[in-house]
Design an enzyme around this catalytic site. Structure first.
Site, PDB file in Angstrom:
ATOM      1  N   GLU A 132      -7.997 -10.298  -1.569  1.00 33.39           N
ATOM      2  CA  GLU A 132      -8.955 -11.037  -0.539  1.00 33.39           C
ATOM      3  C   GLU A 132     -10.154 -11.245  -1.046  1.00 33.39           C
ATOM      4  O   GLU A 132     -11.110 -11.910  -0.692  1.00 33.39           O
ATOM      5  CB  GLU A 132      -9.237  -9.897   0.810  1.00 33.39           C
ATOM      6  CG  GLU A 132      -9.992  -8.859   0.774  1.00 33.39           C
ATOM      7  CD  GLU A 132      -9.323  -7.766   0.230  1.00 33.39           C
ATOM      8  OE1 GLU A 132      -8.226  -8.016  -0.738  1.00 33.39           O
ATOM      9  OE2 GLU A 132     -10.040  -6.569   0.061  1.00 33.39           O
ATOM     10  N   HIS A 140      -7.210  -5.928  -4.874  1.00 33.12           N
ATOM     11  CA  HIS A 140      -7.958  -6.603  -3.618  1.00 33.12           C
ATOM     12  C   HIS A 140      -7.633  -8.208  -3.615  1.00 33.12           C
ATOM     13  O   HIS A 140      -8.592  -8.695  -4.082  1.00 33.12           O
ATOM     14  CB  HIS A 140      -9.050  -6.459  -3.666  1.00 33.12           C
ATOM     15  CG  HIS A 140      -9.497  -4.866  -2.971  1.00 33.12           C
ATOM     16  ND1 HIS A 140      -9.550  -4.512  -1.956  1.00 33.12           N
ATOM     17  CD2 HIS A 140      -9.515  -3.771  -3.844  1.00 33.12           C
ATOM     18  CE1 HIS A 140      -9.990  -3.192  -1.755  1.00 33.12           C
ATOM     19  NE2 HIS A 140      -9.776  -2.684  -3.060  1.00 33.12           N
ATOM     20  N   CYS A 196      -4.615  -1.959  -1.613  1.00 32.65           N
ATOM     21  CA  CYS A 196      -5.134  -0.915  -1.942  1.00 32.65           C
ATOM     22  C   CYS A 196      -5.047   0.248  -1.028  1.00 32.65           C
ATOM     23  O   CYS A 196      -4.017   0.839  -0.817  1.00 32.65           O
ATOM     24  CB  CYS A 196      -6.573  -1.284  -2.222  1.00 32.65           C
ATOM     25  SG  CYS A 196      -7.443  -0.235  -3.267  1.00 32.65           S
TER      26      CYS A 196
END
Ligand code: GLN
Length: 191
Positions: A171, A169, A78
């Site tokens: 994560e 994202h 990002c």
């Protein structure tokens, strides 16, 4: 294998957890000296302009350019992808400018500020859960870069040699396959 997560802003702990799940030793990097014994680095999401300022203030700009030029893998997610890009639509300046991609910030509009979709990501998964938050997209990739994923015709993940960029994202999911892909890249470049 030791991989750092640049820890100036953003979802650092989540990246550390996913990298460890993918089999690496991971640390949050707050000081330039900590880059020395790393085999790879993740640039997390956040706000690219804020992160860029902090990177200048703490001496990371030059250190990270050297890190990349030494062929150590870097994964930008990002805002991290914006930091990596060598072209940003509508502005003259870039940040690290290491990866041959052109990005546009906040590309998915207001109604779609944040959303999750399952996407095929080449070499990673047929059904990767991609979480987008005020995400950029990749308008163009250089001739040595490879498109890994698209959403609504827009490029949202790409790789150029030892650089990896995702508009989403990885994560913020429970799915470590994207991090595993990066860990494999790091292994490859470590020799
Ligand atoms: N909109 C942010 C930027 O332009 C990126 C958002 C994110 O990292 N979630 O830097």
């Amino acid at each position: 294998m030791k991989i750092g997560v640049l820890s100036l802003q953003g979802a650092v702990a989540e990246h550390v957890r996913m990298l460890e799940e993918a089999g690496a030793t991971a640390i949050a990097v707050k000081k330039v000296e900590e880059l020395e014994d790393l085999d790879g680095l993740v640039l997390p999401g956040g706000e690219s302009t804020t992160m860029s300022k902090l990177m200048h203030n703490y001496g990371f700009m030059e250190a990270l350019r050297q890190f990349g030029q030494a062929k150590k893998p870097i994964f930008g997610t990002c805002a991290g992808a914006i930091l990596l890009a060598n072209r940003i639509n509508g502005q003259e300046d870039t940040h690290l400018g290491l990866m041959d991609i052109k990005v546009e910030r906040n590309a998915f509009g207001r109604q779609k500020d944040s959303f999750e979709v399952e996407l095929p990501v080449a070499g990673v998964a047929a059904d990767y859960p991609a979480v987008f938050i005020r995400a950029p997209y990749i308008m163009e990739v250089g001739e040595n870069a490879q498109v890994l994923a698209k959403y609504e015709e827009k490029i949202v993940a790409a790789r150029e040699g030892h650089y990896l960029a995702a508009a989403f994202h990885p994560e913020l999911t429970e799915d470590a396959r994207m991090h595993r892909y990066f860990v494999e890249m790091v292994k490859e470049y470590r020799g």
